[in-house]
Design an enzyme around this catalytic site. Structure first.
Site, PDB file in Angstrom:
ATOM      1  N   SER A   1      41.314  34.701  37.058  1.00 58.14           N
ATOM      2  CA  SER A   1      40.131  34.644  36.475  1.00 58.14           C
ATOM      3  C   SER A   1      40.188  33.940  35.181  1.00 58.14           C
ATOM      4  O   SER A   1      40.421  32.567  35.093  1.00 58.14           O
ATOM      5  CB  SER A   1      39.550  35.844  36.199  1.00 58.14           C
ATOM      6  OG  SER A   1      38.481  36.207  35.818  1.00 58.14           O
TER       7      SER A   1
ATOM      8  N   ASP B   1      37.327  30.612  38.083  1.00 64.69           N
ATOM      9  CA  ASP B   1      37.166  31.277  39.400  1.00 64.69           C
ATOM     10  C   ASP B   1      35.707  31.562  39.533  1.00 64.69           C
ATOM     11  O   ASP B   1      35.136  32.036  40.874  1.00 64.69           O
ATOM     12  CB  ASP B   1      38.080  32.452  39.865  1.00 64.69           C
ATOM     13  CG  ASP B   1      37.663  33.707  38.845  1.00 64.69           C
ATOM     14  OD1 ASP B   1      37.308  33.312  37.938  1.00 64.69           O
ATOM     15  OD2 ASP B   1      37.792  34.696  39.887  1.00 64.69           O
TER      16      ASP B   1
ATOM     17  N   ASP C   1      33.453  33.369  38.359  1.00 61.73           N
ATOM     18  CA  ASP C   1      32.676  34.736  38.714  1.00 61.73           C
ATOM     19  C   ASP C   1      32.092  35.349  37.307  1.00 61.73           C
ATOM     20  O   ASP C   1      31.296  36.027  37.292  1.00 61.73           O
ATOM     21  CB  ASP C   1      33.806  35.879  39.160  1.00 61.73           C
ATOM     22  CG  ASP C   1      34.925  36.301  38.372  1.00 61.73           C
ATOM     23  OD1 ASP C   1      35.237  35.456  37.330  1.00 61.73           O
ATOM     24  OD2 ASP C   1      35.557  37.167  38.538  1.00 61.73           O
TER      25      ASP C   1
END
Length: 575
Positions: free
Chosen positions: A146, A307, A309
């Site tokens: 992440s 990533d 998100d």
């Protein structure tokens, strides 16, 4: 565990390459480093694995990844042939070894007779969640750490609903890993042969199209974009990561004509060379984008983490300076906008609700409830928000409009069950267009939010506790807080204490207690006088303790003053 014996076992194992062995030999005089690498395995939980890249039992490498993949394979095999045939979707980000770990995992699953669907290149985390649901997979794997620094990587596992692995299944994987020898217990095979036989299927642009079609359905009032598209410009940066292709594409499909991408940060690079930390929470990462925005007279900058998100934004304020908004502020803006746009377009469902975590601003509750929308809390982590969405689907009690966490994660729509920076970027851009039609910027809109819902201020204080000693201290701290309850924090009296491990809320004045709905998480939550909140929570993915401070005041300055005073108190308590 005898970490010296484990170190020697690795050092002498013929499975290591010469480079891997040389890395271990380089630390042979450093006992502390050996202990750090071998004191215990990386912990596998509902968030999978996450750790520093390197050789060792407590590091992310091909051996620890292989053991996790075998543990997951054993879980799926135990669910029978139908589960094995449903397959596992696998994605990865731009970090070092992410493609290799993804391909390795596919081969290990295929060697156990489990079909896999492997993306052909890096993809956003939410697209993996979508793919699991779209293709009817039993599980999913995403190789990502992440927003962590470049030294990290991770192994996130998802279950059939597209949410992160539930606790019962995570426990099975952890037990299977413990029973699997990290060197000799992992089965694998030839990648090319598995692709040729159909055990490994490659996913490409067709999945992107299906995903983007679902994302576009989440737009609430795209007509407002058409009204400003000829003149509205925005800057986008993917921080060298997976949003580089799909975020600009969804903005184009929404109707934007002037999307200016930061060219250096559009380059895929696991070293993240232009940022100290690839986290859209930090303004420093936006420096190049801010310069680009200045040159092009742009009001809005959108950034997504590696990533894709998490989503952060930078706005031009009334003085012309560029300022960041917090995850809480963006979440409140989106709640208010989505409710407004739903009412304007007559698309508000019956029994609407928004979801947030317990460490997310109470301003979200004020924004929802003042507009007749329910607001529900969950534990920190999108898997808990996904569980609540699933509960609503089963009972029909509510229809969720929007879910978010203060840590820059947002979700709307039913196509995925993890935070989605592609959808969030689209909704933020749509919201900015709406306010432009009103002659306002998003900065103006945020100022209005305080006037509508009250003056709230939040701050997260992160206190790093590295190494083995840090883990020990984190456990000691939480035990101390339970054994000796805090009666006062700084100058603030504690009115109620919530222990989310036991699920008990205690009134400090007389010791009376009540059971809460949520329990089973290592969090201490203090309700202070005046509606201020002080929360202590060890991070589940990093070696740090986080203290969340949420204050409400008669003015912005009064709320900020409370937060600063409590920040100082936090550093005295957590040490």
């Amino acid at each position: 565990m005898d970490y010296i014996a484990e170190y020697k076992r690795w050092l002498e194992n013929p499975a290591l390459t010469e480079n891997e062995r040389a890395e271990l030999q380089s630390v042979q005089e450093n006992k502390e480093e050996i202990e750090s690498r071998f004191f215990a395995p990386l912990s596998f939980g509902t968030a999978g694995l996450r750790g520093v890249l390197g050789v060792g039992l407590n590091r992310m490498n091909r051996f620890t990844v292989g053991q996790a993949a075998q543990g997951l394979a054993n879980l799926i095999v135990s669910n029978g042939k139908a589960a094995m045939d449903r397959g596992v979707a696998i994605a990865y980000d731009s970090r070092h070894f992410s493609p290799e770990f993804a391909k390795q995992s596919a081969c290990i699953l295929a060697a156990s007779g489990i079909k896999t669907l492997l993306f052909d290149e890096l993809r956003p985390t939410p697209e993996l969640s979508f793919a699991i649901r779209h293709y009817g997979c039993i599980a999913g794997i995403n190789i990502t750490a992440s927003h962590n620094p470049k030294e990290y990587n991770g192994y996130k596992v998802y279950w059939e609903d597209g949410a992160q692995l539930p606790p019962a299944e995570a426990d099975v994987v952890a037990k299977e890993m413990a029973a699997t020898d990290i060197f000799s217990g992992v089965r694998t095979g030839d990648y090319g042969a598995f692709v040729e036989s159909g055990m490994i299927r490659i996913l490409g642009r067709e999945t992107d199209e299906a995903y983007l079609n679902e994302v576009l359905k989440v737009a609430v009032n795209p007509d407002c974009v058409k009204q400003v598209a000829d003149e509205f410009k925005l800057v986008y940066t993917p921080f060298h990561g997976a949003g580089y292709r799909l975020v600009p594409e969804i903005l184009r499909r929404l109707g934007y004509k002037h999307i200016i991408c930061e060219p250096e940060q559009m380059k895929i690079d696991g070293d993240f060379p232009t940022v100290k930390n690839p986290n859209p929470e930090y303004k420093e990462g936006f420096n190049l984008a801010i310069e680009l925005a200045r040159r092009n007279d742009v009001d809005l900058i959108i950034g997504t983490d590696p990533d894709a998100d998490r989503t952060g934004i930078v706005l031009k304020d009334k003085t012309g300076d560029y300022v960041t908004l917090s995850g809480n502020q963006v979440g409140v803006l989106l709640i208010d906008y989505i409710i407004t746009a739903r009412k304007l377009t007559n698309t508000m469902p019956a029994h609407p609700a928004v979801l947030k975590s317990i460490v997310t601003t109470e301003m979200a509750r004020a924004a929802a409830e003042k507009n007749g929308v329910a607001c529900f809390d969950t534990f920190t982590g999108f898997k808990f928000l996904a569980e609540k969405i699933k509960q609503f689907e089963k009972t029909g009690s509510h229809k969720y409009l929007f879910a978010f966490e203060e840590s820059y994660g947002y979700l709307a729509g039913d196509y995925a069950r993890d935070k989605d920076a592609v959808t969030a970027s689209m909704l933020i851009a749509e919201m900015a267009a709406y306010y432009r039609t009103q002659g306002k910027t998003l900065y103006d809109a945020m100022e209005e939010m305080y006037e509508k819902y009250g003056y709230y201020c939040e701050k997260t204080v992160s206190i790093t506790m590295p190494g083995v000693s840090g883990l020990t201290r984190m456990k000691e701290l939480m035990a101390e807080l339970r054994e000796k309850p805090l009666g006062r924090i700084g100058t603030h009296q504690v009115e109620y204490t919530r222990d989310y491990m036991s699920g008990i809320r205690t009134r400090m004045a007389d010791g009376s207690a009540e059971q809460m709905e949520l329990k089973g998480q290592n969090v201490m939550y203090y309700e202070l006088e005046g509606g201020t909140t002080f929360i202590i929570r060890p991070s589940g993915t990093e070696p740090k303790v986080k203290v969340y401070i949420m204050a409400k005041g008669d003015s912005k300055a009064a709320a900020a003053e409370k937060v600063e005073a409590l920040s100082a108190a936090a550093k005295e308590i957590v040490r």
